[in-house]
Design a protein around this motif. Sequence first.
Motif, PDB file in Angstrom:
ATOM      1  N   LYS A 259      30.277  74.419  63.207  1.00 23.95           N
ATOM      2  CA  LYS A 259      31.612  74.053  62.731  1.00 23.95           C
ATOM      3  C   LYS A 259      31.584  72.666  62.080  1.00 23.95           C
ATOM      4  CE  LYS A 259      36.389  73.425  64.376  1.00 23.95           C
ATOM      5  NZ  LYS A 259      36.517  71.989  64.037  1.00 23.95           N
ATOM      6  N   LEU A 260      30.899  71.724  62.710  1.00 25.36           N
ATOM      7  CA  LEU A 260      30.844  70.374  62.178  1.00 25.36           C
ATOM      8  C   LEU A 260      30.030  70.329  60.883  1.00 25.36           C
ATOM      9  CD1 LEU A 260      31.458  67.406  62.299  1.00 25.36           C
ATOM     10  CD2 LEU A 260      29.675  67.129  64.049  1.00 25.36           C
ATOM     11  N   ILE A 261      28.955  71.074  60.829  1.00 28.21           N
ATOM     12  CA  ILE A 261      28.153  71.117  59.605  1.00 28.21           C
ATOM     13  C   ILE A 261      28.979  71.682  58.448  1.00 28.21           C
ATOM     14  CG2 ILE A 261      26.218  72.313  58.507  1.00 28.21           C
ATOM     15  CD1 ILE A 261      24.652  71.902  61.101  1.00 28.21           C
ATOM     16  N   ALA A 262      29.790  72.692  58.730  1.00 27.84           N
ATOM     17  CA  ALA A 262      30.656  73.242  57.684  1.00 27.84           C
ATOM     18  C   ALA A 262      31.633  72.182  57.177  1.00 27.84           C
ATOM     19  CB  ALA A 262      31.414  74.453  58.222  1.00 27.84           C
ATOM     20  N   GLU A 263      32.135  71.349  58.066  1.00 26.16           N
ATOM     21  CA  GLU A 263      33.041  70.268  57.659  1.00 26.16           C
ATOM     22  C   GLU A 263      32.311  69.231  56.809  1.00 26.16           C
ATOM     23  OE1 GLU A 263      34.550  68.806  61.342  1.00 26.16           O
ATOM     24  OE2 GLU A 263      35.776  70.591  61.742  1.00 26.16           O
ATOM     25  N   VAL A 264      31.063  68.941  57.170  1.00 27.33           N
ATOM     26  CA  VAL A 264      30.244  68.007  56.392  1.00 27.33           C
ATOM     27  C   VAL A 264      30.016  68.547  54.985  1.00 27.33           C
ATOM     28  CG1 VAL A 264      27.917  67.012  56.205  1.00 27.33           C
ATOM     29  CG2 VAL A 264      29.130  66.968  58.405  1.00 27.33           C
ATOM     30  N   ALA A 301      20.952  75.055  55.201  1.00 26.04           N
ATOM     31  CA  ALA A 301      21.416  76.446  55.130  1.00 26.04           C
ATOM     32  C   ALA A 301      22.900  76.521  54.821  1.00 26.04           C
ATOM     33  CB  ALA A 301      21.109  77.169  56.441  1.00 26.04           C
ATOM     34  N   ALA A 302      23.659  75.484  55.229  1.00 20.82           N
ATOM     35  CA  ALA A 302      25.097  75.444  54.964  1.00 20.82           C
ATOM     36  C   ALA A 302      25.423  74.863  53.592  1.00 20.82           C
ATOM     37  CB  ALA A 302      25.798  74.631  56.050  1.00 20.82           C
ATOM     38  N   GLY A 303      24.410  74.422  52.857  1.00 16.04           N
ATOM     39  CA  GLY A 303      24.648  73.890  51.522  1.00 16.04           C
ATOM     40  C   GLY A 303      24.807  72.392  51.448  1.00 16.04           C
ATOM     41  N   VAL A 304      24.483  71.663  52.520  1.00 13.11           N
ATOM     42  CA  VAL A 304      24.568  70.204  52.521  1.00 13.11           C
ATOM     43  C   VAL A 304      23.352  69.638  51.790  1.00 13.11           C
ATOM     44  CG1 VAL A 304      24.608  68.129  53.970  1.00 13.11           C
ATOM     45  CG2 VAL A 304      25.842  70.188  54.698  1.00 13.11           C
ATOM     46  N   ASN A 305      23.573  68.640  50.931  1.00 12.66           N
ATOM     47  CA  ASN A 305      22.455  67.958  50.293  1.00 12.66           C
ATOM     48  C   ASN A 305      21.803  67.035  51.314  1.00 12.66           C
ATOM     49  OD1 ASN A 305      20.795  67.143  47.960  1.00 12.66           O
ATOM     50  ND2 ASN A 305      21.795  65.169  48.235  1.00 12.66           N
ATOM     51  N   VAL A 306      20.565  67.311  51.654  1.00 10.45           N
ATOM     52  CA  VAL A 306      19.827  66.518  52.639  1.00 10.45           C
ATOM     53  C   VAL A 306      18.600  65.937  51.959  1.00 10.45           C
ATOM     54  CG1 VAL A 306      18.701  66.497  54.893  1.00 10.45           C
ATOM     55  CG2 VAL A 306      20.593  68.080  54.474  1.00 10.45           C
ATOM     56  N   CYS A 307      18.383  64.639  52.153  1.00  6.59           N
ATOM     57  CA  CYS A 307      17.164  64.004  51.657  1.00  6.59           C
ATOM     58  C   CYS A 307      16.458  63.321  52.821  1.00  6.59           C
ATOM     59  CB  CYS A 307      17.479  63.010  50.538  1.00  6.59           C
ATOM     60  SG  CYS A 307      18.600  61.684  50.988  1.00  6.59           S
ATOM     61  N   VAL A 308      15.252  62.855  52.575  1.00  3.62           N
ATOM     62  CA  VAL A 308      14.462  62.239  53.638  1.00  3.62           C
ATOM     63  C   VAL A 308      14.110  60.817  53.228  1.00  3.62           C
ATOM     64  CG1 VAL A 308      12.295  63.192  52.728  1.00  3.62           C
ATOM     65  CG2 VAL A 308      12.405  62.454  55.113  1.00  3.62           C
ATOM     66  N   GLY A 309      14.183  59.895  54.200  1.00  5.39           N
ATOM     67  CA  GLY A 309      13.895  58.496  53.924  1.00  5.39           C
ATOM     68  C   GLY A 309      12.945  57.900  54.939  1.00  5.39           C
ATOM     69  N   THR A 310      12.555  56.667  54.667  1.00  6.21           N
ATOM     70  CA  THR A 310      11.590  55.941  55.494  1.00  6.21           C
ATOM     71  C   THR A 310      12.249  55.274  56.688  1.00  6.21           C
ATOM     72  OG1 THR A 310      10.130  55.528  53.621  1.00  6.21           O
ATOM     73  CG2 THR A 310       9.975  54.007  55.461  1.00  6.21           C
TER      74      THR A 310
END
Length: 414
Positions: A259-264, A301-310
């Motif tokens: 539910k929270l991921i959908a809100e994000v 999977a929910a369509g959130v743009n996720v990137c990775v950092g140091t």
Amino acid sequence: MLLDTLITGARSPAGEKLSVGIVGERIAYLSKEADAQTIELQVGEHIAADDELLLPGLIEPHSHIDKTYSVGALPSGPASEQGALRDAIVAMAQHKAERSIDDMLQRAGAALDRAIVCGVSALRSHVDIGEPSDLDNLRGLLDLQRARRDSIELKLTVLSDPGSQAGFALSQQALALGADAIGGAPALTENPLAGIDACFELAEATGCDIDLHVDENENPASPCLAYLATEMNRRGWEGRVSAGHCCSLSFVEQEQQAKLIAEVQQAGIDVITLPACNLFLMGRNQYPTPRGIAPVNALQAAGVNVCVGTDNVQDPFHPMGDYDPLANAALLINSAHFGGGEIDRALQMTAQNAAKTLGIDEDYGLQVGAYANFSLYRCTSVLQAMTEKPTRSRVIYRGRTVLSQGHGPAAGSV
């Protein structure tokens, strides 16, 4: 076609042979090798890549160059009851009280040098602004930003507590000096939600983006991410806010997490996962010990743009680490339980996804019209680049070679 520079014989991330032509700061010509001779090219410099891998300039979306390489300040022994994060905060505060601005700037400059060697074309760093004297640190980093502008794009985020009266005023001053984004770590403050409100107030007044440390803890009831999503939807701030860490999201019951991921996703929040630092800091006082990083697979999977950092490099928050985004991508494959063949997905998280988070995606990538930011690696595949740490034979930033390691131009023109 008149080109300042032409690179031939390069290998794309997908394995195709490429030719890339540069005019000024941008890519003006891009062709599969089989098509390279179909038009006449007038070339100033011809670089024969000899089957080397060509990757776009990598992006570091979340770092702390004002803290970097301060390994002498590492806390000793196991984490206290307050937790490893609080221990690191205390150790860093003691180190800051003893260090000079020149020392900090020398370490920050070394961090940028290392990032350039690793093929980073843009780096965003948070800067601690907890007291008025910290504004001098920011001024020094802004000078460093200008000094390195021909080699790397440096973006600076104010890391303060805008929810307090003093922190709000310091944030205003830092933004007026030239910081690029508004930041903070609201979950570590007395009034987290007031801090988020204050960030939006500053953003609406200045037009700057928001770049927060969010719920960097193991508490499933930590309220910041949910409140951030609610406020973004209410205020219409989609695409202008990034949330680093989001560790507590992994400790939330599955239905509530979804539910929270959908809100994000609906709010348009970009999430920056920081596996190296969070694997070191999170869950030390819990058993069984959790992984402590954001739930990357569920978010994507929910369509959130996720990137990775140091995040932190060789300081009290993380004694290890490096400014090599490919190392972060490789670690993410393990720590976030990617499929064995999802190497390209991990690369995208430190390339296109991270460029989107920093708002530079329109000028980014291996495409005509984008800035000519890329590196040549002495290998032929992304897997080799992540696992074998090959030499970057050439790093190009905005059309200029900023690093060359035994790779000269070819003779003649094409």
